[in-house]
Design an enzyme around this catalytic site. Sequence first.
Site: not given
Ligand SMILES: *Cc1c(COP(=O)(O)O)cnc(C)c1O
Length: 400
Positions: A52, A105, A178, A203
């Site tokens: 952890r 998002y 982000d 992604k």
């Molecule tokens: C999918 C996504 C998230 C969230 O991520 P998870 O891995 O699904 O928790 C945050 N920001 C963007 C731009 C995303 O496409």
Amino acid sequence: MTVHTFGQQTLAIHVGSTSDERTGDVVPPLHIASTHVQDAVDKLRGGYEYGRAANPTRDAFTQALAALEGGGQGFAFPSGLSAEDTLIRALTRPGDHVSFGRDVYGGTFRLFTRVLPQAGITASALDLKDHDAVAYDLAEQGSVVLWVETPSNPMMEVFDIQALADIAHEAGAVLVVDNTFASPYLQQPLALGADVVVHSTTKYVGGHSDLIGGAVVVHDGLKLPAARGGWSETGLVAEEIAFLQMTVGAVQSPRDAHVAHRGLKTLAVRMDRHCTSALEVARFLADHPRVTAVHYPGLEDDPGFELTRKQMPRGAGGVVSFQVGSAGAARAICESTKVFALAVSLGSVESLIEYPPIMTHGSKEGFDEELPDDVVRLAVGLEDVEDLIADLDQAIAAAF
Ligand SMILES: *Cc1c(COP(=O)(O)O)cnc(C)c1O
């Protein structure tokens, strides 16, 4: 003597991937151990005690990701949202305000509007294109964080990271970007003045729809504002995140970190193909008589085109959104494709199609940030682009 600095693709393949001393493995072994033998009481080998707190496989991945982002320190989380949550906990205290772009998002929107308020942290959405309004709002609200997603999801708006960094810093706020949609291959927010980068590694970084993960990369030396009172002695944001991550247990499993790390090594070649195919798909849609609008900043007449050339010179990414005049047609197109799979998410080798107002952005329903009801989002994958275009062509025909 000239110092040779390696290119990004060399870093992606070699940072964190030094060969194993004993066996010569060319990729580091997957360290699945939850605990590590100590040579004496509190005498750790290589700093490893318990999974952890730290794990060699996770460290290898975060070192590579941080190198690609040109940042100081990286952290890997079990999901993108867990990364966001831990980061916000590190940066804010009850009574603080967070300002974010309108087009974030849906899950981020839900975290900011439904969970943070319970912890005494307020958040409000902004039009990030109106720089005067952003500056005014940050000062007015005393925001401690400006949260930017660019390109934005799903409308593919592009915002000026450098200008927003200046505005945030003027107001004493931290700029978080982000970078999920661009990936570090297409955009390096830290080099443009951002303080922190967040990813959903689910992604493009993972890239194969077989992983849920998140990451944070923090600019070297970034400190909490003096009045904050953190958990570490230094007040360095990286140390605060490390402490929180260990304390709340928001750590990525070694197996998932290994998959994310492998994805990073092919990110550049995948992104190149995502970008060229997405541009071809966007051009096809722009010429289609049934399509009323296309949102892709790689198109010359897109409002984000010039800024994208400057901020993401290698390409505009793999997501394309378009509008077709009615909710019924949009939904029918989503249900009529044969190659594009009807599914949320993006960034993977296979192409996906979805209806954002219900599928990914339902959390915005009834808010000012609600999306137009005729929008379709595509995540253009790595199949032959002719097949993707033919599939969209038949789906649009079927829908009308
Ligand atoms: C999918 C996504 C998230 C969230 O991520 P998870 O891995 O699904 O928790 C945050 N920001 C963007 C731009 C995303 O496409």
